[in-house]
Design a protein around this motif. Structure first.
Motif, PDB file in Angstrom:
ATOM      1  N   GLY A  26     -12.979  -0.773   7.262  1.00 52.47           N
ATOM      2  CA  GLY A  26     -13.650   0.483   6.918  1.00 52.47           C
ATOM      3  C   GLY A  26     -14.543   0.369   5.703  1.00 52.47           C
ATOM      4  O   GLY A  26     -15.128  -0.679   5.427  1.00 52.47           O
ATOM      5  N   GLN A  28     -14.295   0.031   2.556  1.00 52.86           N
ATOM      6  CA  GLN A  28     -14.168  -0.976   1.492  1.00 52.86           C
ATOM      7  C   GLN A  28     -14.998  -2.230   1.801  1.00 52.86           C
ATOM      8  O   GLN A  28     -15.590  -2.838   0.921  1.00 52.86           O
ATOM      9  CB  GLN A  28     -12.694  -1.334   1.331  1.00 52.86           C
ATOM     10  CG  GLN A  28     -12.421  -2.270   0.184  1.00 52.86           C
ATOM     11  CD  GLN A  28     -10.926  -2.551   0.065  1.00 52.86           C
ATOM     12  OE1 GLN A  28     -10.113  -1.667   0.302  1.00 52.86           O
ATOM     13  NE2 GLN A  28     -10.586  -3.762  -0.286  1.00 52.86           N
ATOM     14  N   LYS A  89      -3.328  -5.155   6.355  1.00 54.76           N
ATOM     15  CA  LYS A  89      -3.336  -5.315   4.899  1.00 54.76           C
ATOM     16  C   LYS A  89      -1.962  -5.035   4.290  1.00 54.76           C
ATOM     17  O   LYS A  89      -1.603  -5.608   3.264  1.00 54.76           O
ATOM     18  CB  LYS A  89      -4.414  -4.450   4.238  1.00 54.76           C
ATOM     19  CG  LYS A  89      -4.220  -2.945   4.402  1.00 54.76           C
ATOM     20  CD  LYS A  89      -5.360  -2.199   3.710  1.00 54.76           C
ATOM     21  CE  LYS A  89      -5.241  -0.687   3.799  1.00 54.76           C
ATOM     22  NZ  LYS A  89      -5.256  -0.135   5.154  1.00 54.76           N
ATOM     23  N   TYR A 122      -8.945  -2.816  -4.149  1.00 53.65           N
ATOM     24  CA  TYR A 122      -7.685  -2.325  -3.576  1.00 53.65           C
ATOM     25  C   TYR A 122      -6.539  -2.922  -4.396  1.00 53.65           C
ATOM     26  O   TYR A 122      -6.726  -3.832  -5.207  1.00 53.65           O
ATOM     27  CB  TYR A 122      -7.587  -2.744  -2.109  1.00 53.65           C
ATOM     28  CG  TYR A 122      -6.579  -1.991  -1.273  1.00 53.65           C
ATOM     29  CD1 TYR A 122      -6.849  -0.719  -0.774  1.00 53.65           C
ATOM     30  CD2 TYR A 122      -5.362  -2.577  -0.943  1.00 53.65           C
ATOM     31  CE1 TYR A 122      -5.915  -0.058   0.034  1.00 53.65           C
ATOM     32  CE2 TYR A 122      -4.443  -1.920  -0.139  1.00 53.65           C
ATOM     33  CZ  TYR A 122      -4.721  -0.661   0.349  1.00 53.65           C
ATOM     34  OH  TYR A 122      -3.811  -0.017   1.149  1.00 53.65           O
ATOM     35  N   SER A 146      -8.422   3.228  -2.659  1.00 54.10           N
ATOM     36  CA  SER A 146      -7.425   4.200  -2.201  1.00 54.10           C
ATOM     37  C   SER A 146      -6.126   3.766  -2.855  1.00 54.10           C
ATOM     38  O   SER A 146      -5.796   2.589  -2.811  1.00 54.10           O
ATOM     39  CB  SER A 146      -7.348   4.098  -0.679  1.00 54.10           C
ATOM     40  OG  SER A 146      -6.203   4.747  -0.199  1.00 54.10           O
ATOM     41  N   LYS A 151      -1.408   8.223  -1.064  1.00 56.76           N
ATOM     42  CA  LYS A 151      -1.099   8.063   0.363  1.00 56.76           C
ATOM     43  C   LYS A 151       0.342   8.507   0.633  1.00 56.76           C
ATOM     44  O   LYS A 151       0.627   9.144   1.649  1.00 56.76           O
ATOM     45  CB  LYS A 151      -1.323   6.616   0.792  1.00 56.76           C
ATOM     46  CG  LYS A 151      -1.108   6.421   2.276  1.00 56.76           C
ATOM     47  CD  LYS A 151      -1.906   5.274   2.833  1.00 56.76           C
ATOM     48  CE  LYS A 151      -1.598   5.072   4.298  1.00 56.76           C
ATOM     49  NZ  LYS A 151      -2.545   4.195   4.958  1.00 56.76           N
ATOM     50  N   ARG A 174       3.500  -2.145  -2.887  1.00 58.41           N
ATOM     51  CA  ARG A 174       2.144  -1.680  -3.207  1.00 58.41           C
ATOM     52  C   ARG A 174       2.069  -0.948  -4.539  1.00 58.41           C
ATOM     53  O   ARG A 174       1.177  -1.223  -5.352  1.00 58.41           O
ATOM     54  CB  ARG A 174       1.633  -0.766  -2.074  1.00 58.41           C
ATOM     55  CG  ARG A 174       0.253  -0.195  -2.353  1.00 58.41           C
ATOM     56  CD  ARG A 174      -0.320   0.520  -1.147  1.00 58.41           C
ATOM     57  NE  ARG A 174      -1.594   1.154  -1.458  1.00 58.41           N
ATOM     58  CZ  ARG A 174      -2.296   1.894  -0.615  1.00 58.41           C
ATOM     59  NH1 ARG A 174      -1.856   2.100   0.610  1.00 58.41           N
ATOM     60  NH2 ARG A 174      -3.441   2.445  -0.972  1.00 58.41           N
TER      61      ARG A 174
HETATM   62  O1  F6P Z   1     -11.802  -0.427   4.405  1.00 50.81           O
HETATM   63  C1  F6P Z   1     -10.607   0.156   4.634  1.00 50.81           C
HETATM   64  C2  F6P Z   1     -10.423   1.383   3.760  1.00 50.81           C
HETATM   65  O2  F6P Z   1     -11.452   2.292   3.920  1.00 50.81           O
HETATM   66  C3  F6P Z   1     -10.241   0.947   2.318  1.00 50.81           C
HETATM   67  O3  F6P Z   1     -10.780   1.778   1.390  1.00 50.81           O
HETATM   68  C4  F6P Z   1      -8.805   0.829   2.151  1.00 50.81           C
HETATM   69  O4  F6P Z   1      -8.553  -0.523   2.291  1.00 50.81           O
HETATM   70  C5  F6P Z   1      -8.252   1.643   3.272  1.00 50.81           C
HETATM   71  O5  F6P Z   1      -9.262   1.989   4.131  1.00 50.81           O
HETATM   72  C6  F6P Z   1      -7.492   2.870   2.925  1.00 50.81           C
HETATM   73  O6  F6P Z   1      -6.287   2.467   2.422  1.00 50.81           O
HETATM   74  P1  F6P Z   1      -4.886   3.133   2.558  1.00 50.81           P
HETATM   75  O7  F6P Z   1      -4.879   4.000   3.758  1.00 50.81           O
HETATM   76  O8  F6P Z   1      -3.983   1.968   2.678  1.00 50.81           O
HETATM   77  O9  F6P Z   1      -4.672   3.866   1.296  1.00 50.81           O
END
Ligand code: F6P
Length: 494
Positions: A26, A28, A89, A122, A146, A151, A174
Protein backbone atom coordinates in the motif's frame (compact mmCIF):
# COMPACT_ATOMS: atom_id res chain seq x y z
CA UNK A 1 25.29 11.71 0.55
CA UNK A 2 24.70 7.96 0.96
CA UNK A 3 21.32 7.30 2.62
CA UNK A 4 19.67 3.98 3.48
CA UNK A 5 15.89 3.53 3.53
CA UNK A 6 15.13 0.78 6.02
CA UNK A 7 11.94 -1.01 4.97
CA UNK A 8 12.10 -4.70 5.82
CA UNK A 9 8.61 -5.46 4.45
CA UNK A 10 10.05 -6.43 1.04
CA UNK A 11 7.92 -5.75 -1.95
CA UNK A 12 9.94 -3.19 -3.91
CA UNK A 13 10.52 -3.98 -7.56
CA UNK A 14 10.88 -1.97 -10.76
CA UNK A 15 7.44 -3.00 -11.98
CA UNK A 16 5.58 -2.09 -8.76
CA UNK A 17 4.04 -5.55 -8.74
CA UNK A 18 1.00 -6.34 -6.63
CA UNK A 19 0.40 -2.73 -5.56
CA UNK A 20 -2.94 -2.49 -3.74
CA UNK A 21 -3.54 -6.26 -4.19
CA UNK A 22 -2.40 -7.06 -0.65
CA UNK A 23 -2.44 -4.88 2.50
CA UNK A 24 1.39 -4.88 2.58
CA UNK A 25 1.56 -3.35 -0.91
CA UNK A 26 0.00 0.00 0.00
CA UNK A 27 0.83 3.63 0.62
CA UNK A 28 4.10 3.02 2.43
CA UNK A 29 5.65 1.53 -0.71
CA UNK A 30 4.68 4.56 -2.76
CA UNK A 31 6.07 6.85 -0.09
CA UNK A 32 9.45 5.11 0.25
CA UNK A 33 9.85 4.71 -3.50
CA UNK A 34 9.00 8.33 -4.31
CA UNK A 35 11.17 9.90 -1.62
CA UNK A 36 14.06 7.60 -2.60
CA UNK A 37 13.75 8.51 -6.27
CA UNK A 38 13.51 12.22 -5.50
CA UNK A 39 16.69 12.03 -3.38
CA UNK A 40 18.40 9.99 -6.11
CA UNK A 41 17.52 12.64 -8.70
CA UNK A 42 19.05 15.25 -6.41
CA UNK A 43 22.32 13.32 -6.75
CA UNK A 44 22.29 11.34 -3.50
CA UNK A 45 23.07 7.62 -3.34
CA UNK A 46 20.07 5.77 -1.96
CA UNK A 47 19.77 2.13 -0.88
CA UNK A 48 16.27 0.80 -0.26
CA UNK A 49 17.06 -2.02 2.20
CA UNK A 50 14.37 -4.61 2.09
CA UNK A 51 13.60 -8.30 2.29
CA UNK A 52 14.54 -10.91 -0.32
CA UNK A 53 11.64 -13.14 -1.35
CA UNK A 54 12.05 -16.29 -3.42
CA UNK A 55 8.50 -17.58 -3.73
CA UNK A 56 6.90 -18.90 -6.92
CA UNK A 57 3.62 -17.36 -5.78
CA UNK A 58 5.24 -13.93 -5.41
CA UNK A 59 7.79 -13.67 -8.21
CA UNK A 60 9.86 -10.53 -8.76
CA UNK A 61 11.88 -10.16 -5.56
CA UNK A 62 14.61 -12.80 -6.01
CA UNK A 63 17.70 -10.76 -6.89
CA UNK A 64 19.84 -9.19 -4.20
CA UNK A 65 20.41 -6.03 -6.21
CA UNK A 66 17.82 -4.34 -8.39
CA UNK A 67 17.05 -0.83 -9.67
CA UNK A 68 14.30 1.33 -11.13
CA UNK A 69 14.83 1.99 -14.84
CA UNK A 70 16.80 5.18 -15.48
CA UNK A 71 17.30 5.88 -11.75
CA UNK A 72 21.02 5.24 -11.45
CA UNK A 73 21.40 6.55 -7.90
CA UNK A 74 18.82 4.30 -6.26
CA UNK A 75 19.47 0.64 -5.48
CA UNK A 76 16.98 -1.89 -4.19
CA UNK A 77 18.99 -4.13 -1.83
CA UNK A 78 17.18 -7.35 -0.88
CA UNK A 79 18.55 -9.39 1.99
CA UNK A 80 17.21 -12.59 3.57
CA UNK A 81 14.89 -12.25 6.55
CA UNK A 82 12.91 -15.24 7.79
CA UNK A 83 13.39 -17.66 4.91
CA UNK A 84 12.57 -17.46 1.23
CA UNK A 85 8.76 -17.43 1.23
CA UNK A 86 6.61 -14.32 1.21
CA UNK A 87 5.69 -13.38 4.78
CA UNK A 88 3.08 -10.90 5.96
CA UNK A 89 4.71 -7.93 7.67
CA UNK A 90 3.31 -9.15 11.00
CA UNK A 91 5.46 -12.29 10.73
CA UNK A 92 8.80 -10.52 10.38
CA UNK A 93 9.45 -9.43 13.96
CA UNK A 94 11.48 -12.49 15.11
CA UNK A 95 13.90 -12.25 12.19
CA UNK A 96 14.87 -8.58 12.23
CA UNK A 97 17.52 -8.69 14.96
CA UNK A 98 18.48 -12.32 14.46
CA UNK A 99 18.93 -12.32 10.70
CA UNK A 100 18.04 -9.23 8.67
CA UNK A 101 20.14 -6.63 10.48
CA UNK A 102 23.18 -8.96 10.61
CA UNK A 103 22.74 -9.44 6.84
CA UNK A 104 22.74 -5.67 6.34
CA UNK A 105 25.93 -5.34 8.38
CA UNK A 106 27.53 -8.10 6.32
CA UNK A 107 26.43 -6.49 3.06
CA UNK A 108 28.04 -3.15 3.92
CA UNK A 109 31.13 -4.82 5.39
CA UNK A 110 31.65 -6.58 2.04
CA UNK A 111 31.08 -3.30 0.20
CA UNK A 112 33.55 -1.55 2.51
CA UNK A 113 31.34 1.48 2.93
CA UNK A 114 28.35 2.31 5.08
CA UNK A 115 25.58 4.89 4.56
CA UNK A 116 25.97 8.18 6.41
CA UNK A 117 22.37 8.14 7.63
CA UNK A 118 19.20 6.09 7.43
CA UNK A 119 15.47 6.67 7.35
CA UNK A 120 13.39 3.88 8.90
CA UNK A 121 9.80 3.08 7.93
CA UNK A 122 7.08 1.47 10.06
CA UNK A 123 7.82 -0.13 13.43
CA UNK A 124 9.84 -2.95 11.88
CA UNK A 125 12.09 -0.46 10.07
CA UNK A 126 12.47 1.60 13.23
CA UNK A 127 13.52 -1.38 15.36
CA UNK A 128 16.06 -2.28 12.67
CA UNK A 129 17.19 1.35 12.64
CA UNK A 130 17.87 1.19 16.37
CA UNK A 131 19.88 -2.03 15.91
CA UNK A 132 21.87 -0.58 13.02
CA UNK A 133 22.53 2.64 14.93
CA UNK A 134 24.00 0.58 17.73
CA UNK A 135 26.32 -1.30 15.36
CA UNK A 136 27.20 1.32 12.75
CA UNK A 137 26.72 4.51 14.75
CA UNK A 138 24.68 6.27 12.07
CA UNK A 139 21.63 8.44 12.80
CA UNK A 140 18.21 7.35 11.63
CA UNK A 141 14.83 8.99 11.27
CA UNK A 142 11.65 7.08 12.02
CA UNK A 143 8.50 7.42 9.94
CA UNK A 144 5.75 5.35 11.57
CA UNK A 145 3.19 5.30 8.71
CA UNK A 146 0.81 3.50 11.08
CA UNK A 147 1.35 2.73 14.76
CA UNK A 148 0.25 -0.44 16.53
CA UNK A 149 -1.47 1.18 19.51
CA UNK A 150 -4.00 2.97 17.29
CA UNK A 151 -4.55 -0.25 15.40
CA UNK A 152 -5.24 -2.02 18.71
CA UNK A 153 -7.73 0.73 19.56
CA UNK A 154 -9.44 0.31 16.18
CA UNK A 155 -9.61 -3.47 16.54
CA UNK A 156 -11.19 -3.06 19.97
CA UNK A 157 -8.55 -5.11 21.80
CA UNK A 158 -9.61 -6.14 25.31
CA UNK A 159 -7.95 -8.35 27.91
CA UNK A 160 -10.32 -11.11 26.78
CA UNK A 161 -9.54 -11.04 23.08
CA UNK A 162 -5.88 -10.00 23.39
CA UNK A 163 -4.41 -13.49 22.96
CA UNK A 164 -6.53 -14.25 19.87
CA UNK A 165 -5.75 -10.90 18.24
CA UNK A 166 -2.08 -11.12 19.13
CA UNK A 167 -1.81 -14.53 17.51
CA UNK A 168 -2.55 -12.83 14.19
CA UNK A 169 -1.11 -9.34 14.58
CA UNK A 170 1.79 -9.86 17.03
CA UNK A 171 1.24 -6.62 18.90
CA UNK A 172 3.33 -7.89 21.82
CA UNK A 173 6.39 -7.58 19.62
CA UNK A 174 5.16 -4.63 17.57
CA UNK A 175 4.44 -2.22 20.42
CA UNK A 176 7.77 -2.94 22.10
CA UNK A 177 9.59 -2.63 18.76
CA UNK A 178 7.88 0.69 18.07
CA UNK A 179 8.81 1.97 21.52
CA UNK A 180 12.46 1.00 20.98
CA UNK A 181 12.40 2.44 17.45
CA UNK A 182 10.98 5.80 18.47
CA UNK A 183 13.08 6.02 21.61
CA UNK A 184 16.37 5.60 19.76
CA UNK A 185 15.38 7.47 16.59
CA UNK A 186 17.49 10.52 15.98
CA UNK A 187 14.33 12.25 14.75
CA UNK A 188 10.73 11.18 14.20
CA UNK A 189 9.10 12.36 11.00
CA UNK A 190 5.35 12.82 10.87
CA UNK A 191 3.07 14.02 8.08
CA UNK A 192 1.18 16.41 10.34
CA UNK A 193 1.43 17.90 13.83
CA UNK A 194 -1.73 16.00 14.73
CA UNK A 195 -0.01 12.71 13.91
CA UNK A 196 2.79 13.64 16.30
CA UNK A 197 0.47 14.59 19.12
CA UNK A 198 -2.19 11.93 18.74
CA UNK A 199 -0.39 8.85 17.47
CA UNK A 200 2.90 9.19 19.34
CA UNK A 201 0.98 10.62 22.31
CA UNK A 202 -0.85 7.31 22.81
CA UNK A 203 -0.39 6.13 26.41
CA UNK A 204 1.21 2.89 25.17
CA UNK A 205 4.24 4.95 24.05
CA UNK A 206 4.63 6.77 27.35
CA UNK A 207 8.24 6.68 28.50
CA UNK A 208 9.47 5.97 24.96
CA UNK A 209 8.99 9.43 23.50
CA UNK A 210 7.81 12.84 24.68
CA UNK A 211 5.55 14.49 22.12
CA UNK A 212 6.19 17.90 23.66
CA UNK A 213 9.88 17.70 22.77
CA UNK A 214 10.40 19.67 19.54
CA UNK A 215 13.90 18.27 19.18
CA UNK A 216 12.48 14.80 18.58
CA UNK A 217 9.96 15.58 15.83
CA UNK A 218 9.81 17.20 12.42
CA UNK A 219 6.74 17.47 10.22
CA UNK A 220 7.51 16.50 6.62
CA UNK A 221 4.34 16.06 4.58
CA UNK A 222 4.17 13.47 1.78
CA UNK A 223 3.76 14.52 -1.82
CA UNK A 224 1.47 14.29 -4.80
CA UNK A 225 2.73 12.35 -7.80
CA UNK A 226 2.93 15.16 -10.35
CA UNK A 227 3.69 12.74 -13.16
CA UNK A 228 0.06 11.64 -12.79
CA UNK A 229 -1.85 14.40 -11.01
CA UNK A 230 -1.24 17.45 -13.16
CA UNK A 231 -3.44 19.74 -15.25
CA UNK A 232 -1.80 18.41 -18.43
CA UNK A 233 -3.84 15.94 -20.47
CA UNK A 234 -2.73 12.29 -20.27
CA UNK A 235 -3.26 9.12 -22.29
CA UNK A 236 -6.50 8.20 -20.48
CA UNK A 237 -8.32 11.52 -20.77
CA UNK A 238 -10.45 10.84 -23.85
CA UNK A 239 -11.47 7.37 -22.63
CA UNK A 240 -12.40 8.66 -19.17
CA UNK A 241 -14.36 11.64 -20.54
CA UNK A 242 -16.38 9.26 -22.71
CA UNK A 243 -17.07 7.03 -19.73
CA UNK A 244 -18.27 9.92 -17.56
CA UNK A 245 -20.45 11.35 -20.34
CA UNK A 246 -22.06 7.95 -20.94
CA UNK A 247 -22.70 7.50 -17.22
CA UNK A 248 -24.28 10.96 -17.08
CA UNK A 249 -26.63 10.08 -19.93
CA UNK A 250 -27.58 6.90 -18.06
CA UNK A 251 -27.94 8.36 -14.54
CA UNK A 252 -28.60 12.10 -14.76
CA UNK A 253 -31.84 13.72 -15.90
CA UNK A 254 -31.41 15.38 -19.27
CA UNK A 255 -32.18 18.91 -18.05
CA UNK A 256 -29.44 18.63 -15.41
CA UNK A 257 -26.57 17.34 -17.52
CA UNK A 258 -24.89 20.72 -17.91
CA UNK A 259 -24.58 21.26 -14.16
CA UNK A 260 -21.20 20.93 -12.44
CA UNK A 261 -20.46 17.79 -10.44
CA UNK A 262 -19.42 17.27 -6.85
CA UNK A 263 -17.15 14.23 -7.02
CA UNK A 264 -16.51 11.78 -4.18
CA UNK A 265 -13.72 9.40 -5.15
CA UNK A 266 -12.68 7.70 -1.91
CA UNK A 267 -13.25 4.00 -1.38
CA UNK A 268 -16.67 2.97 -0.05
CA UNK A 269 -15.96 2.86 3.66
CA UNK A 270 -18.27 4.15 6.39
CA UNK A 271 -15.44 6.39 7.70
CA UNK A 272 -15.35 8.22 4.38
CA UNK A 273 -18.93 9.33 5.01
CA UNK A 274 -20.42 9.22 1.52
CA UNK A 275 -23.80 9.21 3.21
CA UNK A 276 -23.02 12.56 4.87
CA UNK A 277 -22.37 14.01 1.44
CA UNK A 278 -25.66 12.68 0.10
CA UNK A 279 -27.38 14.22 3.12
CA UNK A 280 -25.88 17.60 2.25
CA UNK A 281 -27.77 17.38 -1.05
CA UNK A 282 -30.94 16.34 0.78
CA UNK A 283 -30.67 19.24 3.21
CA UNK A 284 -29.97 21.99 0.71
CA UNK A 285 -32.25 22.78 -2.18
CA UNK A 286 -29.90 25.38 -3.63
CA UNK A 287 -27.13 22.78 -3.83
CA UNK A 288 -29.46 20.31 -5.56
CA UNK A 289 -30.43 22.99 -8.05
CA UNK A 290 -26.83 23.87 -8.90
CA UNK A 291 -24.91 20.58 -8.97
CA UNK A 292 -25.08 16.83 -9.41
CA UNK A 293 -23.24 14.36 -7.23
CA UNK A 294 -20.74 11.88 -8.73
CA UNK A 295 -19.70 8.80 -6.79
CA UNK A 296 -16.71 6.78 -7.93
CA UNK A 297 -16.94 3.03 -7.30
CA UNK A 298 -13.92 0.99 -8.38
CA UNK A 299 -14.56 -1.98 -10.62
CA UNK A 300 -18.31 -1.51 -11.22
CA UNK A 301 -19.74 -0.36 -14.54
CA UNK A 302 -23.15 0.76 -13.26
CA UNK A 303 -22.74 1.16 -9.50
CA UNK A 304 -26.14 2.67 -8.69
CA UNK A 305 -28.01 -0.25 -10.24
CA UNK A 306 -25.68 -3.25 -9.92
CA UNK A 307 -23.50 -3.49 -6.89
CA UNK A 308 -23.79 -7.13 -5.86
CA UNK A 309 -20.09 -7.68 -6.43
CA UNK A 310 -19.18 -5.33 -3.55
CA UNK A 311 -18.18 -6.49 -0.08
CA UNK A 312 -20.81 -6.59 2.68
CA UNK A 313 -19.68 -3.25 4.15
CA UNK A 314 -19.57 -1.53 0.76
CA UNK A 315 -22.96 -2.90 -0.18
CA UNK A 316 -24.47 -1.53 3.01
CA UNK A 317 -23.27 1.94 2.04
CA UNK A 318 -24.70 1.66 -1.47
CA UNK A 319 -27.98 0.37 0.02
CA UNK A 320 -28.19 3.42 2.25
CA UNK A 321 -27.37 5.80 -0.60
CA UNK A 322 -29.93 4.30 -2.97
CA UNK A 323 -32.60 4.24 -0.24
CA UNK A 324 -31.96 7.92 0.46
CA UNK A 325 -32.14 8.63 -3.27
CA UNK A 326 -35.55 7.00 -3.46
CA UNK A 327 -36.85 8.67 -0.32
CA UNK A 328 -35.65 12.15 -1.30
CA UNK A 329 -36.15 12.21 -5.04
CA UNK A 330 -32.44 12.15 -5.85
CA UNK A 331 -32.59 9.79 -8.83
CA UNK A 332 -31.43 11.76 -11.84
CA UNK A 333 -29.21 13.93 -9.65
CA UNK A 334 -26.52 11.38 -8.77
CA UNK A 335 -24.20 9.58 -11.16
CA UNK A 336 -21.80 6.75 -10.37
CA UNK A 337 -18.99 5.27 -12.45
CA UNK A 338 -15.69 3.42 -12.01
CA UNK A 339 -12.19 4.91 -12.15
CA UNK A 340 -9.74 2.06 -11.85
CA UNK A 341 -6.31 3.62 -11.67
CA UNK A 342 -4.62 6.77 -10.49
CA UNK A 343 -4.23 7.83 -14.14
CA UNK A 344 -7.99 7.49 -14.68
CA UNK A 345 -8.68 9.41 -11.49
CA UNK A 346 -6.43 12.25 -12.64
CA UNK A 347 -8.11 12.26 -16.07
CA UNK A 348 -11.52 12.55 -14.38
CA UNK A 349 -10.34 15.41 -12.18
CA UNK A 350 -9.08 17.29 -15.23
CA UNK A 351 -12.36 16.80 -17.08
CA UNK A 352 -14.38 17.89 -14.06
CA UNK A 353 -12.16 20.94 -13.63
CA UNK A 354 -13.12 21.91 -17.20
CA UNK A 355 -16.73 21.57 -16.09
CA UNK A 356 -16.06 23.86 -13.09
CA UNK A 357 -16.85 21.07 -10.67
CA UNK A 358 -15.69 20.39 -7.11
CA UNK A 359 -13.90 17.55 -5.30
CA UNK A 360 -15.45 16.51 -1.97
CA UNK A 361 -14.02 14.44 0.86
CA UNK A 362 -16.32 14.51 3.87
CA UNK A 363 -14.60 11.73 5.84
CA UNK A 364 -15.29 11.77 9.58
CA UNK A 365 -11.52 11.86 10.12
CA UNK A 366 -8.70 11.93 7.59
CA UNK A 367 -5.17 11.34 8.96
CA UNK A 368 -3.37 13.21 6.18
CA UNK A 369 -5.60 13.74 3.15
CA UNK A 370 -3.55 13.14 0.01
CA UNK A 371 -6.64 12.67 -2.19
CA UNK A 372 -7.83 16.30 -2.04
CA UNK A 373 -4.29 17.47 -2.84
CA UNK A 374 -4.25 15.16 -5.87
CA UNK A 375 -7.53 16.66 -7.08
CA UNK A 376 -6.26 20.21 -6.45
CA UNK A 377 -3.12 19.41 -8.39
CA UNK A 378 -5.31 18.73 -11.45
CA UNK A 379 -7.11 22.05 -10.98
CA UNK A 380 -10.20 20.87 -9.11
CA UNK A 381 -11.16 22.96 -6.04
CA UNK A 382 -11.54 20.83 -2.91
CA UNK A 383 -14.13 20.86 -0.13
CA UNK A 384 -12.72 18.75 2.67
CA UNK A 385 -13.30 17.51 6.20
CA UNK A 386 -11.88 19.75 8.89
CA UNK A 387 -11.01 16.71 11.03
CA UNK A 388 -7.40 15.62 10.68
CA UNK A 389 -4.60 16.49 8.28
CA UNK A 390 -6.59 18.75 5.93
CA UNK A 391 -6.86 21.34 8.71
CA UNK A 392 -3.10 21.80 8.22
CA UNK A 393 -2.88 21.51 4.43
CA UNK A 394 -5.87 23.65 3.45
CA UNK A 395 -4.97 26.66 5.55
CA UNK A 396 -1.76 28.48 6.33
CA UNK A 397 -1.77 31.70 8.31
CA UNK A 398 -4.63 33.65 6.83
CA UNK A 399 -4.53 31.89 3.48
CA UNK A 400 -7.06 29.31 2.41
CA UNK A 401 -6.32 26.65 -0.23
CA UNK A 402 -9.44 24.49 0.06
CA UNK A 403 -12.75 24.78 1.91
CA UNK A 404 -12.93 22.99 5.27
CA UNK A 405 -16.29 21.65 6.42
CA UNK A 406 -17.71 19.79 9.38
CA UNK A 407 -18.44 16.30 8.00
CA UNK A 408 -21.00 15.60 10.72
CA UNK A 409 -23.09 18.61 9.70
CA UNK A 410 -24.77 18.25 6.28
CA UNK A 411 -25.70 21.95 6.31
CA UNK A 412 -22.08 22.92 6.75
CA UNK A 413 -21.03 20.53 3.97
CA UNK A 414 -23.66 22.07 1.67
CA UNK A 415 -22.53 25.58 2.63
CA UNK A 416 -18.91 24.75 1.76
CA UNK A 417 -19.83 23.20 -1.58
CA UNK A 418 -22.11 26.08 -2.53
CA UNK A 419 -19.48 28.62 -1.65
CA UNK A 420 -17.32 27.29 -4.48
CA UNK A 421 -20.02 26.26 -6.94
CA UNK A 422 -22.03 29.48 -6.72
CA UNK A 423 -19.30 31.97 -7.46
CA UNK A 424 -17.08 32.02 -10.52
CA UNK A 425 -14.64 34.20 -8.65
CA UNK A 426 -14.38 31.82 -5.70
CA UNK A 427 -14.08 28.77 -8.00
CA UNK A 428 -11.26 30.51 -9.94
CA UNK A 429 -9.50 31.40 -6.70
CA UNK A 430 -9.47 27.82 -5.37
CA UNK A 431 -8.60 26.41 -8.80
CA UNK A 432 -5.40 28.49 -8.85
CA UNK A 433 -4.60 28.49 -5.14
CA UNK A 434 -5.01 24.71 -4.96
CA UNK A 435 -2.56 24.04 -7.79
CA UNK A 436 -0.05 26.51 -6.35
CA UNK A 437 -0.35 25.00 -2.89
CA UNK A 438 0.51 21.52 -4.15
CA UNK A 439 3.45 22.73 -6.21
CA UNK A 440 4.90 24.77 -3.38
CA UNK A 441 4.39 22.32 -0.50
CA UNK A 442 3.17 18.86 -1.45
CA UNK A 443 5.46 17.28 -4.00
CA UNK A 444 7.82 14.37 -3.42
CA UNK A 445 10.73 16.73 -4.16
CA UNK A 446 9.61 18.89 -1.21
CA UNK A 447 9.31 15.76 0.91
CA UNK A 448 12.83 14.68 -0.06
CA UNK A 449 14.14 18.17 0.73
CA UNK A 450 12.46 17.93 4.13
CA UNK A 451 14.21 14.62 4.84
CA UNK A 452 17.49 16.01 3.67
CA UNK A 453 17.25 19.04 5.94
CA UNK A 454 16.61 16.77 8.90
CA UNK A 455 19.47 14.41 8.00
CA UNK A 456 21.90 17.30 7.50
CA UNK A 457 20.98 18.75 10.87
CA UNK A 458 21.44 15.33 12.49
CA UNK A 459 24.87 14.92 10.95
CA UNK A 460 25.86 18.41 12.07
CA UNK A 461 24.57 18.05 15.64
CA UNK A 462 25.42 15.85 18.57
CA UNK A 463 22.46 13.53 18.02
CA UNK A 464 19.94 11.96 20.32
CA UNK A 465 20.62 8.87 22.41
CA UNK A 466 17.79 6.62 23.54
CA UNK A 467 17.72 4.71 26.79
CA UNK A 468 15.27 1.82 26.26
CA UNK A 469 16.80 -1.62 26.23
CA UNK A 470 16.27 -3.85 23.23
CA UNK A 471 14.70 -7.08 24.53
CA UNK A 472 16.66 -10.28 23.88
CA UNK A 473 13.72 -11.91 22.08
CA UNK A 474 14.38 -9.73 19.04
CA UNK A 475 17.60 -11.71 18.56
CA UNK A 476 16.13 -15.16 19.25
CA UNK A 477 13.53 -16.10 16.67
CA UNK A 478 12.24 -19.17 18.48
CA UNK A 479 11.56 -17.52 21.79
CA UNK A 480 7.93 -17.32 22.85
CA UNK A 481 7.07 -14.06 24.52
CA UNK A 482 4.49 -13.50 27.18
CA UNK A 483 1.68 -11.00 26.77
CA UNK A 484 2.26 -9.46 30.17
CA UNK A 485 4.50 -6.63 28.91
CA UNK A 486 1.92 -5.71 26.30
CA UNK A 487 -0.86 -5.83 28.88
CA UNK A 488 1.06 -3.49 31.13
CA UNK A 489 1.90 -1.10 28.29
CA UNK A 490 -1.50 -1.06 26.70
CA UNK A 491 -4.17 -1.62 29.36
CA UNK A 492 -2.46 -0.17 32.37
CA UNK A 493 -1.29 2.86 30.42
CA UNK A 494 -4.68 3.36 28.73
O1 F6P B 1 1.85 -0.02 2.67
C1 F6P B 1 1.09 -0.64 3.60
C2 F6P B 1 0.48 0.36 4.56
O2 F6P B 1 -0.25 1.33 3.91
C3 F6P B 1 1.57 0.94 5.44
O3 F6P B 1 1.41 2.24 5.78
C4 F6P B 1 1.58 0.08 6.62
O4 F6P B 1 2.63 -0.79 6.39
C5 F6P B 1 0.25 -0.58 6.59
O5 F6P B 1 -0.37 -0.32 5.39
C6 F6P B 1 -0.70 -0.27 7.68
O6 F6P B 1 -0.25 -0.90 8.80
P1 F6P B 1 -1.05 -1.55 9.97
O7 F6P B 1 -2.41 -1.89 9.48
O8 F6P B 1 -0.23 -2.74 10.30
O9 F6P B 1 -1.05 -0.56 11.06
Amino acid sequence: MHIAFINPQGNFDPQDRYWTEHPDFGGQLVYVKEVSLALGRMGHQVDILTRRIVDPEWPGFEETLDAYPGEKNVRIVRLPCGGDRFLRKEELWPYLGSEWVPNILKFYAEEKGIPEAATAHYGDGALSGALLKREMNIPYTMTGHSLGAQKMDKLGVTRDNLAAIDARFHFARRIVAERVGMNHASRIITSTTQERMEQYGHPAYRGAVDTRDDERFTVVPPGVNLRIFSPDLGADDVKVQRRIKAAMIRDIAQVRRQLPLVIASSRLDAKKNHVGLVRAFIHNQDLRARANLAIVVRGLQDPLHRYDALSVGEKAIMDEITELMAAHNLWGKIVAFPLDSQAELAAAYRYLAQRRSVFALTALYEPFGLAPLEAMSCGLPAVVTKNGGPSESMWEGAQEFGVLVDPADPDDVARGLLRVIKSERVWNYFHRAGMERVLSRYTWERTAEGYLRVIESLLAGKGHTGDLEIPAYFFQPDQDISLSDLEALYFEAV
